[in-house]
Every structure is written in structure tokens, then in C-alpha cells.
Design an enzyme around this catalytic site. Structure first.
Site, PDB file in Angstrom:
ATOM      1  CG  ASP A 194      -1.271   5.050  -0.844  1.00 32.80           C
ATOM      2  OD1 ASP A 194      -1.998   4.701  -1.789  1.00 32.80           O
ATOM      3  OD2 ASP A 194      -1.586   4.893   0.352  1.00 32.80           O
ATOM      4  CD  GLU A 220      -2.641   1.529   0.082  1.00 34.57           C
ATOM      5  OE1 GLU A 220      -2.803   2.702  -0.302  1.00 34.57           O
ATOM      6  OE2 GLU A 220      -3.151   0.554  -0.508  1.00 34.57           O
ATOM      7  CB  SER A 233      -5.738   1.618  -2.009  1.00 35.16           C
ATOM      8  OG  SER A 233      -5.450   0.426  -2.700  1.00 35.16           O
TER       9      SER A 233
END
Length: 642
Positions: free
Chosen positions: A289, A285, A489
Site C-alpha cells: 500500500d 500489505e 489490495s
């Protein structure tokens, strides 16, 4: 959990037992008949000291009205964002509330600390035995079975009657908020798609390989994102991280070398909350990002805000700590993207006041000029993650995506045409009433929807998502390995990067940043978005919500077109100019951009849901009515990785 460098709490010696002074009889604030499903008793010893957050009652009407005034393009105050002191003044509790609560604590030899800068949240730290006496409670360790997360909770707690009338909640007490647990869908990939030198910005020219694998080059082509380095002083972009996620700088450098060779010094700063760390091998993640913010918002100073383990409750309390830390800062990031969240149901059933407190904190940031974005979730209409337990039952919204003061981002896939991704979470809140800025858009969708999914969602709730971007098969590098990742995400940092680059344009022109986006998006901005009209988000034994012309509950208003958005935010000048997203070598290896490395200087510091008609003053700007502030101009009409 204590935000690093934020709270220094002191507790004076005292005799344990029943509180030494009660100014009025005790009243039960909350109680549960049984341990909630999915939780069980644990033999784990509670910590030697508890931190509790006490919410003091304050009227959010002025804050909401001010937020909407500075965020509505039809308002004479548009863009005139508030200072920290002005926001604090609007949200401060009444002096009587502060005095009553602090007197009660002082009589029990407890010193409270101001947790939020406006004083509407207080914090205390006391031993378990004293907590039991103070709140007439029985704090015990419980474990959330699916995630193996241990929490300390009580089945009931009380407050003196005169204190209770000034307190909205005490946390943690009876709030059993389970964190989502599913890991993201990850696949190994062999290469990052690269593009030839671009001569046009039209979506029809997007490379065919982008239909199956997404890279920064694909997004640049698809959404006309500029590649020239941002240059405005004062610009900033924040990325929230939880669960010991690591954004490795070596992974980022290698990723940029392959995906954005024109970015020669892409980097980011790190801000720690609750002892958060960014050392070790890169994780999925965080890599996603950071690589799709630094890799798209070229040269915008980016800060990785990592929330660490120094907490009694790594799920919800981390959310409280990070947002309180940021609202306490003199210069919070101008854009904040977060790819973590919860199912809303546990909040609506147990603790709507906690959701409202968090939502109002996001409103505080918005009023000061920050655009707050959240991934909408990956379970379609079944919540944050796919879950068949709701089959035949009401749909499950996600939070904070349902907060009306943030911009929720859903997912799409494919390029010809671009369609809704089936996992893209969307629907309607059971806590927050529909805000005025989206009334026309949502009403139109409900008419199109007809009887589809009747009785399975709250027709008066805040609709989400607001916008969307691609969210399938994003190539990242984590721990030296290329991976393909799916999820909203991926979509939230992509849209956040677009906003950061629009802010660069505005700041360079001497104008204010965009701030809270939704009133702009639902009025002027919608014309600069690509409407997505095919696909749906199945779940709960249904096909979910279908995409449709205009706003829909799977892709929102659609995906961005930077060139068009640039023209809208600048009053039309940029719309007729040259294509500032023309690629001069984004993926060909030719480096003709100059990166100043400004990022290194970033600040590191029921089924029908009638619940939405109550406790939703924050969403409407009118206390307790659920009707909302009238539009000024009708014509412009985990916490885990998602």
C-alpha cells in the site's frame, strides 16, 4: 477498542445486578437459537471492562442528498463540499433520543461518551457483570475457529422499550462477524521491471515485461500517470492498515531507489488508532500500500493510519474506530484507500444496521471532500477470498465494497489486451439498493447478462466494483526481500494515487478536490476509462460474471487513463495539452525531479436478495423505498488482507 486520544470514558461506582432503573418493560432486541457455524465456546476470560457502542437513530436522508449534490457534475452545488460542522448537524440524532438514552444510562450510574462528533454514536465502558445486568444478557467468550479470533458475545440482549425505539444497535452483542483469514498470494521475485526513457504516452508503448510483472514504471506507462512531483498545498492521501501491518521506511527507500529513482525523498507520516504501531520489519500489505501510493503519487503527503490491538474485537470494531477517528478530524485525508474487508453475508444476516452505520460514516467523509476507496476482494463471486463452500449456492458479496458511498476497485491483468483478473471480487449487494448514479450502467449489463447466474445474486442491489486497475504480480520490498503480490489490495492504492494526482491538478487551479467519485465516474468520467471486455471472476461452482462492454461486475467501468481524466476534470484544457505523463527517467536512474519531501508534513494525527429493498434509505436518499433519488440530468446518464 478505543481510538487513541479520542475517548475518555468514566464509569461511576454501582451495585451490580439488575439495572437499578427501568423506565419501561424490557424488549428483546436480538437473539440467536444457536452459536453460528464456525464459532465455538472459549474458556478465555472476558476483559475486566467492556466498551459498547450504541447507535442512536438519525435520518440519513439529508446527508445523502447533500453528498450527491456536491458529487454530481450536473449539480449546481458540485464541488461545494460541506464542513465538519455542517455534516455533524445533518446527522445529529433527535434531542429526545439523546435524552432518553442518557437518562437511562445515568439512572444506572453510567456516563456515556460521545463517540462520533455528530452524536449519533455513544460509547460506554462497564464491567461484564454490569453489562449482563444492563442488557439482560449473558456475555461469553467465543472463538472463530478458522482464524482463532476470540470474541465476547451474547446470544440475546434486551433494552427498555422506551430506550429501544431510539437505538439502532448495541455493539458488540449478538453480532458474530467472522474475519476473513487467507493470506495474500506472494512469490519471490528477483528484480523490479524498469523502463527506458519514454517518448510517448500511448498504451501500445508499454514495455512487454509489464505483461508478467508490475512496477510503478509499468503503471505510469499503462495509465499515463504523471511523474512530476505534486505541488498543491492541502493535498493528502491516507492508507488504512490493520492486523499489526508495518510499512518500513527503509524498505520504501530501497524500493524507490530501484523503482522510482527520481523520487529522492519519498516518505510518509504515521497516525496511530487504538495503539497502532509502525515499528519492526515491513509486512506484505503495508509495504504494498505504501510503496504504490508514495511511489505513484509523487510528493502527495501520505499518512499511514495504523489500527492497533487495543480493542475487544480486532475485526469490526477497528473499522468503527478508524472511520470515527477520521470523521472527527478537522482535516481528514482527501483520498483514503483501504485493502481490508469482510464478506457481506454475516452483516446481511445478522447486522445490516452496522453495515449501514459504517456506510453512512463513509458518506460523511465524502460530503466533506474525501474520496474513499476500497479493494473489492479476491474471491471472485465467492466473497473476500476464494471459498468453495458456496458451490451451488448464492454468490457472496463483500463489504465495505458494496457500500454505495465508496469507490470499489477490482483487478485486471495483462497489457495486450488488459483483461479481468479471475480473483477480482464483484457482484451485487444484499443490503444496499442500487444507487441512481449507476442505474443505466448496471441495467445495460443485466440485459447483456440475460439468464446467466439467474437466482444467484440480487438483481436490484448495488453493483460493484466501480473501477479497476492492474492487480497481478506487483513487485514490492518487504523485510528487505523483493516479492510479487497479487490482489485487489494492489489495485485500490493504485487508483487512489491517480485520484490524489488529479486532486493536485484541481487544487493548483483553485478548485475543489474530487471527493466522492462515483457520480462523476458514471457520468463524465467513464469516457476517460479503458473499458475491459474480456475475462471473468469464477466462484461458487460457476464462471462468475463476465467482463463486457461498459460496466461489468468484475472490472466495473474499467481502468484509468490519467491524461483523459485530467482533461475531463479540468473541463478539457489538459486533454489537448502536452503529455504530462512523459517519463524523464522514472526507471533509468536519471533524477531530474525535485522532491520537496512534503509527505513528512502529512497530518499524523436469499439468493434473490430481497433484503436490498429494506433498510437501504442511505443508499437511495429516500427513506425505506429502495427506489432512490431521481437523477438530475438523465442525459449524463478481516478483516484481513484481500
Amino acid at each position: 477498542m478505543v481510538a487513541a486520544g479520542l475517548l475518555f470514558l468514566s464509569v461511576l461506582p454501582l451495585a451490580l445486578g439488575r439495572p437499578s432503573s427501568q423506565s419501561s418493560p424490557l424488549v428483546t432486541r436480538a437473539s440467536a437459537k444457536a452459536v453460528p457455524e464456525g464459532f465455538s465456546h472459549s474458556n478465555t476470560l472476558p476483559p475486566s471492562m467492556f466498551k459498547f457502542v450504541l447507535g442512536l437513530k438519525s435520518d440519513s436522508t439529508a446527508l445523502v442528498n447533500s453528498l450527491l449534490d456536491v458529487s454530481d457534475p450536473s449539480s449546481s452545488k458540485y464541488g461545494q463540499h460541506l464542513s465538519k460542522d455542517e455534516v455533524d448537524a445533518l446527522t445529529a440524532p433527535a434531542a429526545e433520543a439523546v435524552q432518553t438514552v442518557t437518562n437511562w444510562l445515568t439512572k444506572n450510574n453510567i456516563t456515556a461518551s460521545t463517540y462520533s462528533s455528530s452524536g449519533d454514536l455513544l460509547a460506554i465502558q462497564i464491567p461484564p457483570a454490569q453489562a449482563n445486568a444492563l442488557f439482560n444478557a449473558n456475555f461469553t467468550s467465543y472463538v472463530h475457529d478458522q482464524s482463532n479470533t476470540t470474541m465476547v458475545r451474547t446470544m440475546a440482549y434486551s433494552l427498555p422499550a422506551d430506550v429501544s425505539e431510539h437505538v439502532t444497535f448495541v455493539y458488540p452483542t449478538t453480532q458474530f462477524i467472522p474475519p476473513p483469514t487467507r493470506a495474500p498470494a506472494v512469490r519471490v521475485v528477483n528484480r523490479i521491471p524498469k523502463s527506458t526513457k519514454r517518448t510517448t504516452s500511448k498504451r501500445a508503448a508499454v514495455d512487454a515485461q509489464c505483461a508478467t510483472t508490475i512496477s510503478p514504471a509499468c503503471l505510469i506507462e499503462l495509465y499515463n500517470i504523471p511523474t512530476t512531483p505534486a505541488s498543491a498545498a492541502g493535498n493528502s492521501l491516507g492508507v488504512s492498515a490493520f492486523d499489526n501491518e508495518v510499512a518500513n521506511k527503509d524498505d520504501l527507500a530501497d524500493f524507490l531507489k530501484q523503482a522510482r529513482p527520481d523520487i529522492t525523498n519519498g516518505t510518509f507520516a504515521v497516525q496511530s488508532v487504538d495503539g497502532g504501531s509502525d515499528s519492526g520489519e515491513g509486512t506484505t500489505e503495508a509495504s504494498l500500500d505504501i510503496q504504490y501510493t508514495v511511489g505513484l503519487a509523487n510528493n502527495v503527503p501520505t499518512t499511514f493510519v495504523t489500527v492497533g490491538p487495543k480493542t475487544q474485537d480486532g475485526a469490526l470494531e477497528g473499522f468503527l474506530d478508524i472511520i470515527t477517528t477520521l470523521t472527527n478530524q478537522a482535516n481528514p485525508p482527501l483520498v483514503l484507500t483501504t485493502s481490508f474487508g469482510f464478506d457481506e453475508t454475516s452483516f446481511s444476516e445478522q447486522a445490516p444496521e452496522l453495515a449501514e452505520t459504517l456506510c453512512n460514516a463513509y458518506a460523511k467523509l465524502g460530503a466533506r471532500g474525501t474520496s474513499v476507496l476500497f479493494a473489492s476482494g479476491d474471491g471472485g463471486v465467492s466473497g473476500a477470498q476464494a471459498d468453495d463452500s458456496c458451490d451451488g449456492a448464492a454468490f457472496i458479496p463483500t463489504f465495505p465494497a458494496t457500500c454505495p458511498f465508496i469507490t470499489a476497485v477490482g483487478s485486471t491483468q495483462g497489457i495486450s489486451p488488459e483483461t479481468a483478473a479471475d480473483f477480482s471480487a464483484g457482484g451485487f449487494s444484499n443490503i444496499f439498493a442500487r444507487p441512481d448514479y449507476q442505474t443505466d450502467a448496471v441495467d445495460g449489463y443485466l440485459k447483456t447478462l440475460g439468464n446467466t447466474n439467474a437466482g444467484l445474486f440480487n438483481t436490484t442491489g448495488r453493483g460493484y466494483p466501480d473501477v479497476s486497475t492492474q492487480g497481478v504480480q506487483f513487485v514490492i520490498e518487504a523485510a528487505g526481500q523483493l516479492q510479487g503480490v497479487d490482489g485487489t489490495s494492489a489495485s485500490s492504492p493504485t487508483f487512489a494515487s491517480v485520484v490524489a494526482l488529479l486532486n493536485d491538478q484541481l487544487l493548483n487551479a483553485g478548485q475543489s478536490p474530487l471527493g466522492f467519485l462515483n457520480p462523476f465516474l458514471y457520468s463524465k468520467g467513464v469516457a476517460a476509462l479503458n473499458d475491459i471486455t474480456s475475462g471473468s471472476n469464477p466462484g461458487c461452482g460457476t464462471q462468475g460474471f463476465p467482463a463486457a462492454a461498459g460496466w461489468d461486475a468484475v472490472t466495473g467501468l474499467g481502468t484509468p487513463d490519467f491524461t483523459k481524466l485530467s482533461g475531463v476534470v479540468s473541463g478539457g484544457a489538459a486533454a489537448t495539452g502536452s503529455d504530462n505523463s512523459t517519463d524523464t527517467g522514472v526507471a533509468t536512474g536519471s533524477d531530474n525531479s525535485t522532491d520537496t519531501g512534503a509527505a513528512a508534513g502529512a497530518n499524523s494525527t436469499d439468493a434473490t436478495g430481497t433484503a436490498a429493498a429494506t433498510g437501504t434509505a442511505a443508499a437511495t436518499g429516500k427513506k425505506g423505498k429502495g427506489k432512490g433519488r431521481k437523477a438530475k440530468v438523465a442525459a449524463e446518464k478481516s478483516k484481513r488482507l484481500w
